[in-house]
Scaffold this active site. Structure first.
Site, PDB file in Angstrom:
ATOM      1  N   LYS A  69      61.189  47.448  49.643  1.00 48.95           N
ATOM      2  CA  LYS A  69      60.654  47.153  50.984  1.00 48.95           C
ATOM      3  C   LYS A  69      60.212  45.707  51.028  1.00 48.95           C
ATOM      4  O   LYS A  69      59.525  45.226  50.104  1.00 48.95           O
ATOM      5  CB  LYS A  69      59.431  48.069  51.245  1.00 48.95           C
ATOM      6  CG  LYS A  69      58.830  47.913  52.624  1.00 48.95           C
ATOM      7  CD  LYS A  69      59.398  48.930  53.589  1.00 48.95           C
ATOM      8  CE  LYS A  69      59.087  48.646  55.030  1.00 48.95           C
ATOM      9  NZ  LYS A  69      60.004  47.699  55.698  1.00 48.95           N
ATOM     10  N   LYS A  93      51.992  44.960  46.140  1.00 45.96           N
ATOM     11  CA  LYS A  93      51.266  45.315  47.374  1.00 45.96           C
ATOM     12  C   LYS A  93      51.493  46.781  47.775  1.00 45.96           C
ATOM     13  O   LYS A  93      50.554  47.497  48.095  1.00 45.96           O
ATOM     14  CB  LYS A  93      51.759  44.383  48.488  1.00 45.96           C
ATOM     15  CG  LYS A  93      50.861  44.312  49.688  1.00 45.96           C
ATOM     16  CD  LYS A  93      51.428  43.394  50.774  1.00 45.96           C
ATOM     17  CE  LYS A  93      51.456  41.942  50.375  1.00 45.96           C
ATOM     18  NZ  LYS A  93      51.838  41.046  51.492  1.00 45.96           N
ATOM     19  N   LYS A 105      62.501  41.217  48.975  1.00 46.97           N
ATOM     20  CA  LYS A 105      62.397  40.187  50.013  1.00 46.97           C
ATOM     21  C   LYS A 105      63.780  39.603  50.231  1.00 46.97           C
ATOM     22  O   LYS A 105      64.609  39.610  49.305  1.00 46.97           O
ATOM     23  CB  LYS A 105      61.431  39.074  49.554  1.00 46.97           C
ATOM     24  CG  LYS A 105      60.760  38.345  50.695  1.00 46.97           C
ATOM     25  CD  LYS A 105      59.549  39.098  51.225  1.00 46.97           C
ATOM     26  CE  LYS A 105      58.828  38.387  52.315  1.00 46.97           C
ATOM     27  NZ  LYS A 105      57.605  39.114  52.698  1.00 46.97           N
ATOM     28  N   THR A 189      48.412  43.784  60.384  1.00 46.13           N
ATOM     29  CA  THR A 189      47.964  42.948  59.256  1.00 46.13           C
ATOM     30  C   THR A 189      46.498  42.577  59.441  1.00 46.13           C
ATOM     31  O   THR A 189      45.675  42.726  58.523  1.00 46.13           O
ATOM     32  CB  THR A 189      48.862  41.695  59.147  1.00 46.13           C
ATOM     33  OG1 THR A 189      50.193  42.151  58.940  1.00 46.13           O
ATOM     34  CG2 THR A 189      48.433  40.794  58.012  1.00 46.13           C
ATOM     35  N   ASN A 220      50.102  35.546  64.570  1.00 41.28           N
ATOM     36  CA  ASN A 220      49.958  37.007  64.594  1.00 41.28           C
ATOM     37  C   ASN A 220      48.724  37.463  63.807  1.00 41.28           C
ATOM     38  O   ASN A 220      47.863  38.169  64.342  1.00 41.28           O
ATOM     39  CB  ASN A 220      51.233  37.653  64.030  1.00 41.28           C
ATOM     40  CG  ASN A 220      51.111  39.152  63.948  1.00 41.28           C
ATOM     41  OD1 ASN A 220      50.360  39.678  63.130  1.00 41.28           O
ATOM     42  ND2 ASN A 220      51.804  39.858  64.809  1.00 41.28           N
ATOM     43  N   SER A 362      54.342  49.457  58.617  1.00 35.40           N
ATOM     44  CA  SER A 362      55.803  49.532  58.466  1.00 35.40           C
ATOM     45  C   SER A 362      56.186  50.881  57.840  1.00 35.40           C
ATOM     46  O   SER A 362      57.178  51.499  58.217  1.00 35.40           O
ATOM     47  CB  SER A 362      56.317  48.412  57.552  1.00 35.40           C
ATOM     48  OG  SER A 362      56.554  47.253  58.298  1.00 35.40           O
TER      49      SER A 362
HETATM   50  P1  NAD Z   1      52.605  33.107  62.662  1.00 25.58           P
HETATM   51  O1  NAD Z   1      53.820  32.261  62.607  1.00 25.58           O
HETATM   52  O2  NAD Z   1      52.444  34.096  63.758  1.00 25.58           O
HETATM   53  O3  NAD Z   1      51.290  32.176  62.691  1.00 25.58           O
HETATM   54  C1  NAD Z   1      51.085  31.130  61.788  1.00 25.58           C
HETATM   55  C2  NAD Z   1      49.934  30.287  62.287  1.00 25.58           C
HETATM   56  O4  NAD Z   1      49.676  29.282  61.321  1.00 25.58           O
HETATM   57  C3  NAD Z   1      50.232  29.548  63.602  1.00 25.58           C
HETATM   58  O5  NAD Z   1      49.066  29.556  64.395  1.00 25.58           O
HETATM   59  C4  NAD Z   1      50.524  28.130  63.132  1.00 25.58           C
HETATM   60  O6  NAD Z   1      50.197  27.143  64.116  1.00 25.58           O
HETATM   61  C5  NAD Z   1      49.565  28.034  61.974  1.00 25.58           C
HETATM   62  N1  NAD Z   1      49.901  26.941  61.068  1.00 25.58           N
HETATM   63  C6  NAD Z   1      51.120  26.473  60.707  1.00 25.58           C
HETATM   64  N2  NAD Z   1      50.974  25.395  59.922  1.00 25.58           N
HETATM   65  C7  NAD Z   1      49.636  25.205  59.780  1.00 25.58           C
HETATM   66  C8  NAD Z   1      48.841  24.258  59.096  1.00 25.58           C
HETATM   67  N3  NAD Z   1      49.411  23.261  58.404  1.00 25.58           N
HETATM   68  N4  NAD Z   1      47.506  24.391  59.158  1.00 25.58           N
HETATM   69  C9  NAD Z   1      46.937  25.378  59.874  1.00 25.58           C
HETATM   70  N5  NAD Z   1      47.625  26.284  60.553  1.00 25.58           N
HETATM   71  C10 NAD Z   1      48.949  26.192  60.500  1.00 25.58           C
HETATM   72  O7  NAD Z   1      52.525  33.807  61.231  1.00 25.58           O
HETATM   73  P2  NAD Z   1      51.719  35.130  60.838  1.00 25.58           P
HETATM   74  O8  NAD Z   1      52.631  36.290  60.982  1.00 25.58           O
HETATM   75  O9  NAD Z   1      50.377  35.139  61.482  1.00 25.58           O
HETATM   76  O10 NAD Z   1      51.571  34.881  59.273  1.00 25.58           O
HETATM   77  C11 NAD Z   1      50.564  34.034  58.742  1.00 25.58           C
HETATM   78  C12 NAD Z   1      50.420  34.301  57.258  1.00 25.58           C
HETATM   79  O11 NAD Z   1      50.143  35.681  57.075  1.00 25.58           O
HETATM   80  C13 NAD Z   1      51.681  34.024  56.424  1.00 25.58           C
HETATM   81  O12 NAD Z   1      51.290  33.596  55.145  1.00 25.58           O
HETATM   82  C14 NAD Z   1      52.327  35.382  56.316  1.00 25.58           C
HETATM   83  O13 NAD Z   1      53.171  35.485  55.173  1.00 25.58           O
HETATM   84  C15 NAD Z   1      51.080  36.250  56.195  1.00 25.58           C
HETATM   85  N6  NAD Z   1      51.344  37.643  56.526  1.00 25.58           N
HETATM   86  C16 NAD Z   1      51.663  38.008  57.798  1.00 25.58           C
HETATM   87  C17 NAD Z   1      51.941  39.336  58.065  1.00 25.58           C
HETATM   88  C18 NAD Z   1      52.273  39.800  59.449  1.00 25.58           C
HETATM   89  O14 NAD Z   1      52.430  41.025  59.627  1.00 25.58           O
HETATM   90  N7  NAD Z   1      52.342  38.938  60.449  1.00 25.58           N
HETATM   91  C19 NAD Z   1      51.878  40.295  57.027  1.00 25.58           C
HETATM   92  C20 NAD Z   1      51.503  39.888  55.741  1.00 25.58           C
HETATM   93  C21 NAD Z   1      51.246  38.548  55.511  1.00 25.58           C
END
Ligand code: NAD
Length: 428
Positions: A69, A93, A105, A189, A220, A362
């Site tokens: 997954k 995880k 992945k 998340t 997100n 998920s």
């Molecule tokens: P996203 O693309 O929705 O949001 C990312 C955010 O980070 C945006 O607001 C962007 O402007 C900001 N960002 C980008 N560069 C930046 C910087 N240099 N400094 C500060 N902010 C910055 O992504 P997401 O889904 O919210 O994911 C964010 C993190 O969470 C990632 O590491 C992702 O792997 C992890 N994550 C997300 C999920 C999920 O379900 N969305 C699940 C597990 C882990």
């Protein structure tokens, strides 16, 4: 010394944890490399009639506990090393939260912003054609990751169903609600991380009304977290995105931040246009603009990296003022920074636990796809809460009993569960 890579950083943490566990000869080696790495170049016809090829891969780290997954990312710099590390973290995880999956992945080396919608669909369908024999509800179930969306998941499901002449909603998760998605996946998340923080705060007999929070990233994960915390009484004092951040000692209103982010594209949008800010208005509201570097070291009780990897480093770890770091982002803390935070008694709730709400819902989506049931928002929320709290309890107990950091304890819980499954299967 060779430069560290995402996979070597994973291996560093893994080796440190394996040393603390009582393992039989040869058991360490089971985690050295992924079980399978599939690579292909996928070719599409661009809108102008030319052909273009992109490197694509699917890394399947371990499936002892269930089907592989993990998400698929589209990024110009997506590389095998990074995808391999993320696949390994997924295996840990899914084991930490006790859901019946392994870890994988995928990635395509493409900048999706340079593609039209038709070309993006072609890449997505070609990805499934390339790896279809290795995917499936009982084999390997992908999901969205960086730059991949519910619509892309829908194209992939459709392609898979056409190729296999089957009805297979459970072959992929993160689908749109109208095409087999689960309620609650979009907020999962943040919701999972929120449940953990609430539990921690309650066990430490603290009052959310007295706790200040800083969040890096307003996508997100970060934006939903800001809303959950604000509504629960926490004071969100700092928020940032890729263009910088805002800080207000008395608290920010995530609803207003969201409104301006939507309007201007930035969380600083209420006060600033590019680098030009309305200083008088900021003074009046007691708000100050901060860089992303400054944001991490602001005075607060809880720091939530929710954007990028490797942002908490040995350079800034000494300056962090928070008492808890809740890792919603994947890999935001380097191993050197981790050691500094531990020495400073700052509790880090690691990514493999803190952001596991996403993969947990998920799993709920996969279950609904298999059974044909549709759960309500309340059912999803309650089941997610239970899974997250069970995982938190298991990690906390391990940390206490073996005097480990939360990260090492989470890895230890995950590894032991994977080893149990491998022993039962007779792989050892
Ligand atoms: P996203 O693309 O929705 O949001 C990312 C955010 O980070 C945006 O607001 C962007 O402007 C900001 N960002 C980008 N560069 C930046 C910087 N240099 N400094 C500060 N902010 C910055 O992504 P997401 O889904 O919210 O994911 C964010 C993190 O969470 C990632 O590491 C992702 O792997 C992890 N994550 C997300 C999920 C999920 O379900 N969305 C699940 C597990 C882990």
């Amino acid at each position: 010394m060779p430069a560290s890579t995402p996979y070597s950083r994973f291996q560093d943490t893994l080796s440190a944890v394996l040393k603390e566990l009582d393992l039989a000869d040869g058991e360490n080696d089971l985690f050295a490399e992924p079980q399978k790495t599939h690579k292909k170049d996928i070719t599409i016809t661009r809108d102008d009639g030319s052909k273009e090829s992109y490197h694509a891969f699917r890394v399947q780290f371990n499936n002892a506990r269930g089907p592989y997954k993990g998400g698929i990312r589209y990024h110009a710099e997506a590389d095998e090393e990074e995808v391999k590390a993320l696949a390994a973290l997924m295996a840990i995880k899914t084991a930490v939260v006790g859901i019946p999956f392994g870890g994988a992945k995928g990635g395509v080396q493409v900048n999706p912003k340079e593609l039209t919608k038709r070309e993006l669909q072609a890449v997505s369908r070609e990805y499934v054609r390339a790896f279809k024999d290795h995917l499936g509800p009982d084999i390997d179930c992908p999901a969205p990751d960086v730059n991949t969306t519910p619509t892309i998941m829908a194209w992939m499901r459709d392609e898979y169903e056409q190729l296999t002449n089957s009805y297979s909603p459970a072959m992929i998760t993160g689908k749109p609600m109208s095409f087999g998605g689960s309620v609650g996946r979009d907020t999962a998340t943040a919701r999972g991380g929120f449940f953990i923080l609430q539990e921690l705060v309650s066990r430490d007999a603290l009052d959310p009304d007295e706790l200040k929070v800083v969040i890096q990233g307003f996508g997100n994960a970060g934006a939903h977290m800001a809303h959950f915390l604000h509504n629960a009484g926490y004071t969100v004092v700092g928020i940032s995105d890729s263009q910088g951040g805002v800080y207000a000692e008395e608290g920010l209103d995530p609803v207003r931040i969201e409104k301006y982010k939507h309007k201007t594209g930035s969380v600083t949008g209420e006060y600033c246009e590019g680098s030009v800010c309305d200083i008088e208005r900021m003074k009046l509201d007691n708000v100050r603009k901060v860089t992303n570097e400054e944001l991490l070291t602001l005075p607060c009780d809880v720091l939530i990296p929710a954007a990028l990897d490797n942002v908490i480093t040995k350079e800034n770890a000494k300056e962090i003022k928070a008492r808890y770091v809740l890792e919603l982002a994947n890999g935001p803390t380097t191993p050197e920074a981790d050691a500094i935070l531990e020495k400073r008694d700052i509790m880090v709730i690691p990514d493999v636990l803190a952001n596991a709400g996403g993969v947990t819902v998920s799993y709920f989506e996969w279950s609904q796809g298999r059974s044909g049931e549709q759960w309500t928002a309340e059912q999803v929320d309650e089941r997610l809460r239970r899974v997250m709290l069970d995982a938190f309890t298991a990690v906390r107990r391990k940390a206490r009993r073996q005097n480990m950091s939360f990260r090492h304890a989470a890895f230890a819980v995950g590894i032991e569960r994977m080893l149990d499954a491998m022993r039962v299967r007779g792989w050892l």
